[in-house]
Write an enzyme that holds these catalytic residues in place. Structure first.
Site, mmCIF file in Angstrom:
data_model
loop_
_atom_site.group_PDB
_atom_site.id
_atom_site.type_symbol
_atom_site.label_atom_id
_atom_site.label_comp_id
_atom_site.label_asym_id
_atom_site.label_seq_id
_atom_site.Cartn_x
_atom_site.Cartn_y
_atom_site.Cartn_z
ATOM 1 N N ARG A 144 -14.548 22.232 0.781
ATOM 2 C CA ARG A 144 -12.311 21.794 0.489
ATOM 3 C C ARG A 144 -12.064 23.268 0.840
ATOM 4 O O ARG A 144 -11.192 23.654 0.000
ATOM 5 C CB ARG A 144 -12.451 21.138 -0.467
ATOM 6 C CG ARG A 144 -13.399 19.738 -0.705
ATOM 7 C CD ARG A 144 -12.808 19.507 -1.531
ATOM 8 N NE ARG A 144 -13.518 19.706 -2.690
ATOM 9 C CZ ARG A 144 -13.519 19.459 -4.220
ATOM 10 N NH1 ARG A 144 -12.271 19.014 -5.103
ATOM 11 N NH2 ARG A 144 -13.890 20.550 -5.292
ATOM 12 N N ASP A 185 1.081 -1.407 -0.363
ATOM 13 C CA ASP A 185 0.190 -0.312 0.045
ATOM 14 C C ASP A 185 0.617 1.473 -0.014
ATOM 15 O O ASP A 185 2.144 1.293 0.665
ATOM 16 C CB ASP A 185 -0.729 -0.247 1.504
ATOM 17 C CG ASP A 185 -1.545 -0.722 0.891
ATOM 18 O OD1 ASP A 185 -2.629 -0.767 -0.370
ATOM 19 O OD2 ASP A 185 -3.060 -1.094 2.070
#
Lengths: 682, 192, 569
Positions: free
Chosen positions: A382, A307
């Site tokens: 955001r 990962d």
């Protein structure tokens, strides 16, 4: 506790005592039959002992010789069982302490799913599906899933790590392990394994090696060793016929000695110790493997799936650069970005504050004290920022900032767009910074690759292992990080299904795959991978799907696991080669000794110049026994592994163990012969 | 296994016809047509009589002929019983036989060390050749028996020495039958 | 040892090295079913064969089916040959009027030719009719060789294929090996042999009147056609008793050269075919290097030992400069005989141009040891390749672990199943050779067959069972092996050496063919480099040496020391 084991050295007296007792206990033929070479040695030892007794009764003058041969045959067997006992010793101590923990467990079994009413029952009475209550100070009675509540748990009994961890219902932190202790709050746990099959039980079994099954390579090697034993049985058994032709009668004692020196007792005696020691080494790295097969497979791994986040890069993206538009200084941009980020508690926001401080020595200020009005970051907008007097500072995703500034992308200053593009091209994330409708510039956020990881990947490449970075990022971002980290390839915008597909495709091509994972959605891929390492902090599903659990939850552990797997195989191969190469010298010791009476000319083959036929035979058998002891440390430690190509490894090991195996016994047998002669043993 | 029975039998029959009959018979046809002399044993015919095969050694024991090597084929150079002695290097029989041969050669007047081929049996028992060294050692005896000058016979020997092909393939050797035939021819030719 | 001698050996190496590639590629094409220049001529014959035999050439077999077909064919061949030999008196082409062959000898001989051994307990010129030689023995010279090639191709396919089930069709491989490879080359060699002087006639003998007036009867017959396939198929069974030492079988140095070349050509080229078919030519060359190095070492050793000569004979007044000439032909000398002896035992031929039983102790040890190594240098047609691959499997397993991976050979993992079968195959040689030798060495009626006493007698017995088990066929001829005991036990040894070996090898093929090929990486143990060549040589020598060292010490090695000491028996 796991850390305590690290400090125990091979020759710790605390381990040697029990090992000696264990060595004798392992002489039981029912146990020894699992190891054909040593089992055969034991049978021969019994036969020679009978010959010794017969000599004692009929020709006492012969008894000294057959007695010594019998004694050394028994030593050979004992040295082999001792090696195994020593290897098991460390694990045993560890297992004992685990077992003590387990025996104290009691459970508060809830009477119904609702409410807090419970019966107190021994943990052994729990069944799958029972729900138990665990309160602060209680030990969790079995493996399971948190169904209600949140608690901090001390898992040091399993991991050796004393910092408590949070366990809560739902999500990826719901798995709890029996034997760990709840420190605060309470949780309800649904038991998911039968008593006797819990993680702790499996750990005990593995550590003790009680259920240790032979791994595929070990089986193949055992077949080779048994085959060689048969070959030498034929060679030695027929020798009496061949000798009879020339009028030589070869005694059973001598034939037995020849037979035992020829069969691969060295590797036969150390084979199981190598495997146990390998598992033990893994445990000292805080990795629990559910089977030896998995550890061995680790040595064969062709492809590592890693990962990105947490393994290759630090968990979060970080600000690395300020890119102002013309007319704005870098420092001004930094200041604006810092102010706008003060209300952003995400790691990304923190990193902007930290970068501004590091680059321009801009201290963190309290915007509220300055009379500012912070606009907190939200996943929806955001954007974060601050309204400070006339300034309306914002930082956030580029499209959100453009919307805030009331600009279409096409109308934005060219320098701004260029900076955005430049950042995106390198795989970074651009954040815009604006003051009202004025765009100030761009902050470059990027994944920061862990220092040193590139070297690790280079090592893996040298070992012939392909590294694959798995990430949810888009391909451009992924490519940039992949090249920076030095992985061979990447899987971008990866979904769990894609991961699974990738693993299957690679496996179809004959490759062995290892991966690490923690989430429930990793479980199918973990199960499909040949080596699946689940993080101890992961979900129960992940832990059950994988065939190893990393107690430290460090995904880079995969690399060490691969090395340990390889080491086990290398140690077996090296000692096998050594063992077979040894036989050459033994022939030169024993064959002239057998026939020199009939054919004095055969003394020409006595190139070691051994004193007498009997001293030659005794020396060979003594050397054969002692070499097992001498190699116990190597078997337990493992042949050192260097991440170089197979060809270089082979060259080195062939030189050390092949050539060494040819030469060492010539010297060793000669030395033993000198001692045997000096002591007048024959 | 059952479905293999038919092919096994059929293939055995077919291969026997093709390889056991067609092939050798066709080859015999070619041989008899293209290489009739070789195909029938490379016989040497003198005055209408087959006196031997150019390839196969034969027995000579009279002093006027060059002698071949000792032979283990039957009673010696038996064309129906080719064989070596098959005696091992440590065989007492081999030692005795060699000693006997050496003694006989010493009796025939040879005193120099003997070339190994002179006293050892060949592999076939039908070796047509001897070493030039052994031939040279016999010159005096043959010349004496035939009342010829030594150098005439020696010259014949040198003419009979076959050298290795291309200078390195094979060994120097003398075909005993051919040498003896030349010797007979020499004796009967008027030029002498 | 002379420069001329070395040149002869060097020329042979060069000749074989030159033919390996073209012949190897040709054979690879034959067995992958591609067209070759002979296809137009042979394809109809092939079709006819399959038609009559009821073979569907497109249907491949798994390893068991393939093995059963091979066994069925061997049984049919054995029965046919046994009957031909037993009843040759009733069959045509028997000019000398030989009687039917005795049951134990017929058994021994039939087994011998079916197993590609060609051990001969009989003397050809006084036992076998021309019909028996042609329709009986020569047929098996072809098909036993072709069977070996077929088996090697089945194993090769196991390395070629990934995750497959079948290894080929035995009947197709057998037919193609015979028609496309052995027969055409045999025809060429026969013609060359006839040009060089080998007889080819249906007559049984010819009588001449020697110069001294005696009658000499010479055995002749269809020798050239038989010699060609005897060498090409690495059979080695001579038409005549003295085998290739006989001037009619091997009249000169060129026929000798062709003899040796024919033994090596197909076996060595098959290794190249292997490399070609598994798409790794380097692997082919690596295996060939192993074979070449070991074989040349053996040849040099024989050459040295035989040139050194026999001090016992030198002491009687023989000039030692020619070396040990007992049992050797003058036209071949030491170099060509050493070359022949090394090659005939390095491959599984067994033809001889000098009598191995009369070699010195060490000179005789080498041929025996080369057979004991398994005849893999380069070995019998086909059988050498699969024998060598078994060793490669063992070498890769022992040493491959040392690189920290499950051992792989050409991308196929070597695991417990392969080890099990490889060890079963490896056990055959010591079990049969040492077992029967030890048994014979203590049975008085068996010992009475030996020709030379002392250690040489043990060597004779050891060589016989070595040769039989190794399917070689050469002998230390002092042993009178035409007795019921030896005919029977040697027959069993030959059967064990061929079939008890081949079945596990085919099981390995069956197991490997199903495995997925693992792509190579830098972590893979490279099997096509000098390091592996050295390793494989080491494993072959150590495994072979360890099994047979005690027996060899009591036979040829001690004989060497006794010979030096001048002791006789």
């Amino acid at each position: 506790m796991a850390t305590k084991a690290k400090t125990l050295s091979i020759l710790d007296p605390a381990l040697l005592g029990p090992a000696l007792i264990g060595a004798f206990r392992k002489l039981d033929p029912r146990q020894l039959v699992r190891n054909p070479v040593i089992f055969v040695t034991e049978i021969v030892a019994v036969v020679v002992t009978i010959m010794f007794v017969r000599d004692l009764l009929s020709v006492p003058s012969e008894a000294a010789f057959s007695g010594q041969i019998a004694a050394w045959l028994w030593f050979t067997v004992l040295f082999a069982t001792f090696a195994e006992a020593v290897a098991e010793g460390r694990g045993k101590a560890q297992a004992d302490s685990l077992r003590r923990t387990k025996s104290q467990l009691v459970a508060k079994r809830l009477k119904s799913g609702e409410g807090m009413a419970y019966d107190t029952v021994p943990a052994t009475d729990l069944r799958i599906g029972n729900v138990v209550l665990v309160e602060a100070g209680d030990m969790i009675p079995g493996d399971g899933e948190v169904v209600e509540g949140v608690a901090s748990v001390n898992e040091s009994a399993i991991t050796g790590e004393s910092a408590p961890v949070i366990r809560e219902s739902g999500g990826d932190r719901s798995a709890v392990t029996g034997g760990t202790t709840v420190l605060s709050d309470w949780i309800k746990v649904r038991i998911s394994t039968m008593p006797g099959e819990t993680f702790v039980d499996r750990m005990i079994a593995l550590i003790e090696g009680a259920k240790r099954q032979k791994t595929p390579n070990e089986i193949a090697l055992s077949i080779l060793l048994s085959g060689l034993t048969l070959v030498f049985l034929i060679a030695v058994a027929t020798l009496s016929g061949l000798a009879a032709y020339s009028g030589t009668i070869v005694g059973i004692t001598v034939l037995a000695a020849l037979f035992i020196t020829l069969i691969p007792t060295t590797i036969g005696g150390l084979l199981s110790a190598i495997g146990i020691a390998g598992m033990d080494r893994l445990i000292r790295f805080n990795v629990i493997a559910t089977s030896g097969r998995a550890v061995e497979a680790a040595g064969d791994v062709d492809t590592l799936l890693l990962d990105k986040t947490g393994t290759i890069t630090f968990g979060n993206r970080m600000a690395t650069e300020f890119l102002p538009v013309p007319g704005v200084s870098e420092k001004d941009l930094a200041e604006a970005a810092q102010l706008a980020s003060l209300a952003d508690e995400t790691p990304e926001g923190r990193s902007i504050v930290a970068l501004a401080k590091a680059d321009f020595d801009l201290a963190e200020r309290d915007v509220i004290a300055l009379g500012g009005k912070p606009i907190a970051f939200s996943a929806e907008t955001r954007i974060s920022g601050v309204d400070l007097g006339p300034r309306s500072l914002r930082k956030g995703a580029v499209d959100a900032i453009l919307r805030f500034a009331g600009l279409a992308a096409a109308n934005a200053p060219q320098a701004f767009n260029a900076a955005v593009e430049a950042v995106a091209r390198t795989g970074g994330t651009p954040l815009g910074v604006a003051d009202g409708n004025r765009l100030l510039g761009v902050v470059h956020l990027k994944d920061v690759v862990k220092p040193g990881i590139k070297d690790r990947f280079a090592e893996l490449r040298a070992m012939g292992i392909k590294t694959v970075m798995v990430t949810g990022d888009n391909p451009i971002t992924a490519a940039a990080i992949a090249s920076e980290a030095g992985v061979d390839t990447f899987l971008a915008e990866a979904t769990p299904e894609q991961k699974l597909d990738y693993i299957r495709t690679e496996q179809k091509g004959g490759r062995l795959i290892a991966m690490a994972g923690d989430g429930t959605n990793d479980a199918p891929a973990l199960a499909q991978a040949d080596v699946g390492v689940a993080m101890q902090t992961g979900t129960q599903a992940a832990r059950e799907a994988g065939n190893m659990v990393d107690l430290d939850s460090s995904p880079t552990k995969l690399i060490q696991i691969v090395e340990i797997g390889k080491q086990i195989l290398m140690t077996r191969g090296s000692l096998t080669t050594f063992s077979i190469a040894n036989d050459v010298a033994k022939y030169f010791a024993i064959i002239p000794a057998l026939f020199v009476v009939t054919y004095p000319q055969l003394n020409a083959l006595n190139i070691m110049g051994l004193t007498s036929p009997r001293s030659a035979i005794l020396s060979a058998i003594i050397f054969n026994a002692l070499v097992i002891v001498a190699l116990i440390p190597l078997a337990l430690r493992g042949v050192s592994y260097k991440p170089v190509g197979a060809a270089a490894l082979l060259r080195r090991n062939l030189l050390v163990y092949g050539l060494g195996g040819l030469i060492v016994p010539f010297i060793g047998i000669k030395l033993v012969d000198i001692v045997v002669t000096a002591l007048h043993l024959v | 296994m059952l479905q293999s029975i038919r092919p096994a039998i059929a293939m055995t029959a077919l291969f026997t016809l093709l390889l056991g009959l067609a092939y050798p018979l066709a080859m015999t046809g070619i041989g008899q047509t293209a290489f009739p002399a070789a195909a029938n044993g490379s016989l040497i015919v003198r005055e209408g009589v087959a006196v031997g095969s150019a390839l196969v050694g034969q027995n000579f024991s009279e002093p006027r002929y060059f002698w071949p090597r000792p032979s283990a084929a039957g009673a010696g150079y038996d064309g129906m019983a080719s064989s070596g002695s098959n005696l091992g290097p440590t065989s007492q029989k081999l030692k005795d036989r060699t000693a006997e041969t050496v003694a006989a050669l010493r009796d025939s007047g040879i005193s120099a060390p003997l070339p190994a081929d002179a006293a050892t049996a060949s592999g076939s028992g039908l070796d047509p050749d001897i070493s030039p060294a052994y031939a040279r050692l016999q010159v005096a005896r043959v010349a004496a028996a035939r009342a010829l000058p030594d150098d005439r016979v020696a010259q014949l020997v040198e003419q009979s020495v076959e050298t290795p092909l291309f200078g390195f393939l094979g060994e120097e050797r003398v075909n005993v039958l051919k040498l003896n035939l030349a010797l007979d021819a020499l004796a009967s030719s008027p030029a002498n | 040892m002379t420069l001329m001698g070395w040149l002869q050996i060097g020329l042979m190496v060069a000749a074989v090295a030159l033919v390996v590639k073209p012949l190897g590629i040709y054979m690879a094409r034959v067995f992958t079913g591609e067209r070759t220049f002979l296809t137009p001529v042979l394809s109809p014959v092939e079709t006819l064969f399959y038609g009559i035999s009821g073979v569907d050439r497109k249907r491949e077999q798994g390893w068991l089916g393939y093995t059963f077909a091979m066994l069925a064919f061997a049984i049919a061949g054995f029965v046919t040959l046994y009957l031909i030999l037993r009843f040759q008196d009733l069959l045509p082409l028997n000019p000398q009027g030989f009687a039917g062959v005795a049951p134990d000898l017929a058994f021994n001989t039939a087994v011998s030719f079916v197993t590609n051994t060609n051990w001969q307990s009989y003397a050809g010129e006084s036992t076998m009719s021309n019909f028996s030689q042609m329709a009986g023995l020569a047929v098996h010279n072809f098909v036993s060789g072709a069977t070996g090639i077929a088996l090697a191709m089945a194993l090769t396919r196991a390395f070629m294929r990934s995750g497959a089930e079948t290894v080929g069709n035995f009947w197709v491989d057998l037919t193609r090996a015979t028609l496309y490879i052995l027969l055409p080359i045999a025809i060429l060699i026969t013609i060359a042999f006839m040009a060089l002087g080998l007889p080819q006639t249906l007559d049984g003998s010819v009588t001449v009147t020697t110069l001294e007036g005696a009658q000499q009867t010479l055995a002749i017959g269809p020798i050239a056609s038989q010699e060609a396939i005897k060498q090409l198929g690495t059979n080695g069974g001579g038409f005549l008793n003295a085998n290739a030492a006989h001037p009619f079988e091997n009249p000169n140095i060129i026929s000798n050269f062709i003899n040796i070349f024919a033994m090596l050509a197909v076996g060595a080229s098959l290794v190249y075919s292997f490399g070609e078919m598994v798409k790794n030519r380097r692997q082919g060359w690596a295996i060939l290097s192993v074979m070449g190095i070991l074989l040349l070492t053996g040849i040099c050793f024989i050459y040295w030992a035989e040139t050194y000569g026999n001090p016992i004979l030198s002491s009687l007044g023989l000039d030692p400069s020619m070396g040990n000439m007992e049992g050797k032909e003058v036209r071949f000398g030491q170099a060509a005989t050493a070359l022949y002896a090394g090659v005939t035992t390095g491959v599984s031929d067994g033809g001889v141009n000098g009598m191995h039983g009369s070699f010195t102790g060490l000179g005789g040890l080498v041929p025996m040891f080369l057979i004991q190594l398994g005849e893999i240098l380069p070995g019998g047609v086909g059988s050498g390749l699969y024998g060598m691959l078994v060793f490669a499997v063992l070498a890769v397993f022992v040493a491959g672990l040392m690189v920290g991976r499950t051992p792989e050979l050409l991308g196929k993992k070597i695991e417990a199943r392969e080890m099990k079968y490889a060890m079963l195959a490896v056990l055959v040689l010591p079990l049969s050779i040492l077992g029967f030798t030890a048994l014979s060495a203590v049975l008085p009626f068996a010992v009475s067959s030996i020709g030379t006493g002392g250690p040489h007698g043990l060597s004779e017995i050891l060589y016989a069972f070595t040769s039989a088990t190794g399917n070689n066929g050469s002998a230390f001829g002092g042993l009178s092996a035409n007795t019921p005991w030896f005919n029977t036990t040697l027959g069993i040894a030959m059967l064990l050496g061929r079939f008890a070996y081949v079945v596990p090898v085919m099981a390995i093929a069956g197991s490997l063919v199903t495995k997925t090929k693992v792509p190579a990486s830098t972590g893979t143990f490279p099997t096509d480099r000098p390091l592996f060549v050295g390793l494989l040589i080491g494993i072959i020598l150590i495994l072979g040496g360890l099994q047979f060292f005690p027996a060899l010490a009591l036979g040829p090695i001690v004989e060497h020391f006794l010979m030096l000491a001048g002791q006789t028996f």
